[in-house]
Scaffold this motif. Structure first.
Motif, PDB file in Angstrom:
ATOM      1  N   LYS A 187      11.851 -11.563  -0.512  1.00 31.24           N
ATOM      2  CA  LYS A 187      12.295 -10.583  -1.507  1.00 31.24           C
ATOM      3  C   LYS A 187      11.685 -10.812  -2.885  1.00 31.24           C
ATOM      4  O   LYS A 187      11.959 -10.044  -3.816  1.00 31.24           O
ATOM      5  CB  LYS A 187      13.822 -10.612  -1.606  1.00 31.24           C
ATOM      6  N   VAL A 188      10.853 -11.853  -3.023  1.00 31.30           N
ATOM      7  CA  VAL A 188      10.224 -12.133  -4.317  1.00 31.30           C
ATOM      8  C   VAL A 188       9.086 -11.128  -4.529  1.00 31.30           C
ATOM      9  O   VAL A 188       8.228 -10.961  -3.657  1.00 31.30           O
ATOM     10  CB  VAL A 188       9.689 -13.572  -4.371  1.00 31.30           C
ATOM     11  N   PRO A 189       9.028 -10.456  -5.672  1.00 32.89           N
ATOM     12  CA  PRO A 189       7.969  -9.464  -5.900  1.00 32.89           C
ATOM     13  C   PRO A 189       6.575 -10.075  -5.885  1.00 32.89           C
ATOM     14  O   PRO A 189       6.372 -11.222  -6.292  1.00 32.89           O
ATOM     15  CB  PRO A 189       8.300  -8.894  -7.288  1.00 32.89           C
ATOM     16  N   LEU A 190       5.613  -9.275  -5.417  1.00 32.99           N
ATOM     17  CA  LEU A 190       4.212  -9.664  -5.432  1.00 32.99           C
ATOM     18  C   LEU A 190       3.595  -9.312  -6.778  1.00 32.99           C
ATOM     19  O   LEU A 190       3.840  -8.234  -7.319  1.00 32.99           O
ATOM     20  CB  LEU A 190       3.435  -8.933  -4.334  1.00 32.99           C
ATOM     21  N   TYR A 191       2.781 -10.231  -7.290  1.00 29.91           N
ATOM     22  CA  TYR A 191       2.007  -9.934  -8.496  1.00 29.91           C
ATOM     23  C   TYR A 191       0.532  -9.996  -8.130  1.00 29.91           C
ATOM     24  O   TYR A 191       0.086 -10.933  -7.454  1.00 29.91           O
ATOM     25  CB  TYR A 191       2.304 -10.917  -9.629  1.00 29.91           C
ATOM     26  N   THR A 192      -0.228  -9.011  -8.581  1.00 27.84           N
ATOM     27  CA  THR A 192      -1.640  -8.897  -8.225  1.00 27.84           C
ATOM     28  C   THR A 192      -2.527  -9.227  -9.414  1.00 27.84           C
ATOM     29  O   THR A 192      -2.377  -8.656 -10.496  1.00 27.84           O
ATOM     30  CB  THR A 192      -1.969  -7.470  -7.748  1.00 27.84           C
ATOM     31  N   LEU A 193      -3.455 -10.164  -9.197  1.00 29.06           N
ATOM     32  CA  LEU A 193      -4.550 -10.416 -10.132  1.00 29.06           C
ATOM     33  C   LEU A 193      -5.794  -9.832  -9.480  1.00 29.06           C
ATOM     34  O   LEU A 193      -6.208 -10.256  -8.393  1.00 29.06           O
ATOM     35  CB  LEU A 193      -4.709 -11.914 -10.391  1.00 29.06           C
ATOM     36  N   ALA A 194      -6.395  -8.851 -10.145  1.00 28.23           N
ATOM     37  CA  ALA A 194      -7.403  -8.016  -9.495  1.00 28.23           C
ATOM     38  C   ALA A 194      -8.673  -8.768  -9.120  1.00 28.23           C
ATOM     39  O   ALA A 194      -9.339  -8.408  -8.151  1.00 28.23           O
ATOM     40  CB  ALA A 194      -7.744  -6.826 -10.396  1.00 28.23           C
TER      41      ALA A 194
END
Length: 754
Positions: free
Chosen positions: A254-261
């Motif tokens: 349930k932990v949100p994903l963070y995207t580094l492009a």
């Protein structure tokens, strides 16, 4: 993030250490017309005794200002003093007689490189492995682990061979750890736990169900960064008898994903990390125990229905499982011990008026009692707990006072002594002390000031001390248990390339804040300082909780000396919450980050004003990480600084990770006012002065989102800014060319705007 301080550490303490190296000497404060071409002039053109930026940072022309490494000394289990020497992949061990310093070589073949090459390991890789293993070599241990081509290997010095323990090069194994009896090795494959028997090389899978979101025996990003400490993702722990392994299981579904492009490359090198920001779902943690036959049991959750953190795992000497738990916002800490049927019982609870630090596990004595480290008075001290058939009760405080224990080195039960480091005599240093288990006045064993790091032998008759100070290069010496000097082993002296330099004059002082609280500060004054003149000021800070910058320890970093040569005064002030003089000094910032730190820093500027030689219209503020946050906060919440250099700044704590932020700020839904008042984004319209923003594009700690959102707010409020991005750099800008670019940008910004 973390700092290498001899003090307690916190995540956002990962100060980007850019204080190293030399600086330009050609330009003075009055001459800000140097061209970019000037930066590329050879160090030989620099006047004698002066520093150059190129000589510090240029990738191919920089000089070294590091001190000579200390002699590599250690103690073995037989109380012998051992010196290790490594050259060209060959390690030799010597036993030293402390009485006359005669050395006798140990009959141990330390030709690591030869053994590795015999195992058909590539020559280049063999040299790297040998260099990594060499510092670990000890006479009482004959087997060591290393990784090669995604497999775990065993180096067996007794049998003079190296062999692979696993044979799955397509799947990486990591975090390998030998059992206490040296018969087995546990490790992670993917996100599950395995064990291999060294004698038979038989592998056993101990857990199942590991996946991209379920980690068995492995820490996720936030637990590694904010709880257990950066550098290792291992979350499993051998029992003393080598028959069981305790481990954490973390479910971050349930932990949100963070995207580094990953826009520094084509195709994109995207990094996806599950990262809980303040208020987001945390990973769900549970504690398991598994034996070598893969029989698994789970410890019952002592707080069903509540969000909790498991912040310590370990074992008692007789094999009982210990764990420490905290509530989500870390207002309390419970120490628990396992009983029967996978239940645990409470030993003690710590709480505070603000937050509770993660505390070390107990130091057990032979009678079952233990020494416990606690901040219950607002200062870290030692307490003796007695054990009456499994019921633990507080006997007494072992130490007390307005100072803090830094580290417990050990307990000599025969003499009834506890040996520890503390700041009782020097608030910015670390000294060695001894005290009775029953309490009393501690005896200071170290005599010279500075920051001391000690290694005792097993019987506590002798210790090695390595230390340095602000004005003292590193030393190492052998002492008896009463602090008597027996042998000065190393006194490195000033590095060769620093000799003859016109360095700044250092002045360390305490100044009074408006409420008379004493703040620690440090000045770098120009070599030709004239108190009748006015000087611009470059201020460096970190400002984050319990992370001081004024430390009585040697550094070979010369950036501040370079600035002093250019006619700047360099000013470092620890606001009280950063001073690490007891957590009591930091508790007042609870739920209001930024506000009280600014008050102390403004009080520091008033002291500068009163000295008469500081040009108060020309003050620069510099910081990275939390220091970047505070720099941008100060530039939007005051008009005291002319320019700010903000590296990797948090610009609103709603954007930073949950465990760190909520420790100090609580949940956003419960403290909206505190979050708003500590926000840089919400005050962008009030920016005063010029701001340089610096950020790595792949920063997975303080996300570039922080800087991008600040830039957006500045643009929408008609505010100018300067920006330096570092492609593929994370929270710390590494790499020779990247560092050179960063330091040029900082220097140009300072001399063109201050």
């Amino acid at each position: 993030m973390s700092l290498d301080f001899p003090f307690k550490q916190h995540s956002l303490c990962a100060l980007f250490c850019i204080l190293s190296g030399l600086g330009l000497s050609k330009w003075s404060v009055a001459n800000n017309t140097a061209s970019a071409a000037d930066l590329n002039k050879a160090p030989s053109a620099v006047p004698q005794g002066m520093l150059s930026l190129e000589g510090m940072y240029h990738p191919t022309k920089k000089l070294s200002f590091e001190t000579v490494p200390l002699t590599q000394l250690s103690w073995d289990k037989q109380d012998r003093l051992i010196e290790s020497q490594t050259k060209d992949g060959i390690t030799q061990l010597f036993v030293i007689n402390p009485d006359n310093w005669e050395k006798q070589i140990l009959p141990l073949d330390g030709n690591l490189l030869g053994i590795l090459k015999t195992a058909a390991i590539d020559d280049k890789q063999a040299l790297k492995i040998a260099e990594k293993l060499a510092p670990q070599i000890s006479p009482q241990i004959s087997v060591y682990l290393f990784n090669y081509q995604n497999d775990i290997w065993l180096l067996d010095l007794k049998n003079q061979l190296a062999r692979a323990l696993t044979s799955t090069p397509e799947v990486a194994e990591d975090e390998a750890l030998l059992s206490p009896d040296f018969k087995s090795v546990a490790y992670l494959k993917g996100n599950d736990l395995y064990v291999t028997d060294l004698a038979s090389s038989q592998e056993t899978r101990l857990t199942s169900g590991g996946s991209e979101t379920v980690f068995n025996g492995r820490l996720d990003w936030v637990y590694q960064e904010e709880v257990y400490g950066r550098g290792s993702f291992r979350a499993f722990y051998w029992s003393p008898d080598s028959q069981r392994i305790a481990f954490l299981s973390l479910d971050e579904t349930k932990v949100p994903l963070y995207t580094l492009a990953g826009e520094h490359a084509q195709p994109l090198k995207t990094n996806l990390t599950r990262y809980p920001k303040a208020g987001d779902p945390n990973p769900l943690a549970k504690l398991g125990v598994v034996d070598l036959q893969a029989r698994l049991s789970w410890v019952a959750d002592p707080y069903p229905g509540q969000e909790s953190l498991i912040v310590q795992v370990g074992w008692t000497p007789d094999g009982k499982l210990l764990s420490a738990w905290q509530d989500r916002v870390q207002t309390w800490l419970d120490l628990r011990i396992n009983t029967h049927n996978n239940e645990s019982k409470l030993i003690l609870r710590e709480s505070s008026p603000a937050w509770t630090e993660r505390l070390p596990l107990p130091h057990f004595l032979k009678d079952g009692s233990f020494i416990w480290e606690s901040d219950r008075t607002g200062h870290r001290h030692l307490y003796r707990y007695l054990n009456d058939q499994g019921k633990f009760t507080l006997q007494a405080a072992v130490t007390e006072g307005d100072w803090d224990v830094r580290h417990v080195y050990g307990i000599d039960q025969n003499k009834g002594k506890v040996y520890f480091s503390a700041n009782a005599h020097n608030p910015i240093g670390v000294d060695l002390y001894a005290t009775n288990l029953q309490g009393g006045n501690p005896q200071r064993l170290s005599s010279e000031g500075g920051a001391h790091k000690v290694r005792w032998n097993a019987s506590f008759t002798h210790y090695l001390d390595s230390w340095s100070g602000l004005r003292q290069t590193p030393k190492q010496a052998l002492f008896s248990d009463n602090g008597a000097l027996l042998k000065l082993v190393d006194d490195q002296g000033t590095p060769e390339n620093m000799r003859g330099l016109k360095l700044a004059t250092l002045k360390q002082q305490q100044i009074k804040a408006r409420d008379a609280h004493l703040l620690e500060s440090l000045l770098f004054l120009p070599p030709d300082f004239d108190p009748s003149k006015k000087y611009p000021v470059y201020q460096h800070l970190y400002a984050g909780p319990m992370a001081p910058q004024v430390i009585d320890r040697w550094t070979s970093n010369l950036w501040h000396h370079f600035l002093a040569q250019q006619g700047y005064i360099v000013w470092i002030l620890d606001n009280r919450s950063a001073s690490n003089k007891g957590v009591v000094s930091a508790w007042p910032i609870h739920k209001k980050l930024g506000q009280l730190e600014l008050q102390d820093q403004l009080d520091g500027l008033e002291w500068l004003r009163s000295q008469g030689w500081a040009d108060m219209q020309r003050i620069a503020l510099n910081g990275w990480s939390y220091g970047g946050y505070f720099t941008s906060y100060a530039m939007t919440h005051s008009q005291a600084w002319k320019i700010g250099l903000a590296g990797a700044p948090v610009t609103d704590f709603r954007l930073y990770d949950s465990i760190y932020t909520e420790r100090y700020m609580g949940l956003p839904k419960d403290n909206a006012t505190g979050y708003d008042q500590g926000s840089v984004l919400k005050a962008a319209k009030d920016l005063s002065g010029k701001l340089l923003i610096m950020h790595g594009t792949m920063d997975d700690n303080v996300h570039p989102q922080n800087s991008i959102m600040l830039i957006d707010a500045l643009i929408k409020n008609g505010k100018d800014y300067e920006l330096q991005l570092y492609p593929n750099s994370d929270h710390s800008v590494r790499g020779d060319w990247e560092t050179w670019s960063l330091q040029k940008a900082k220097w140009n910004f300072i001399k063109n705007n201050l």
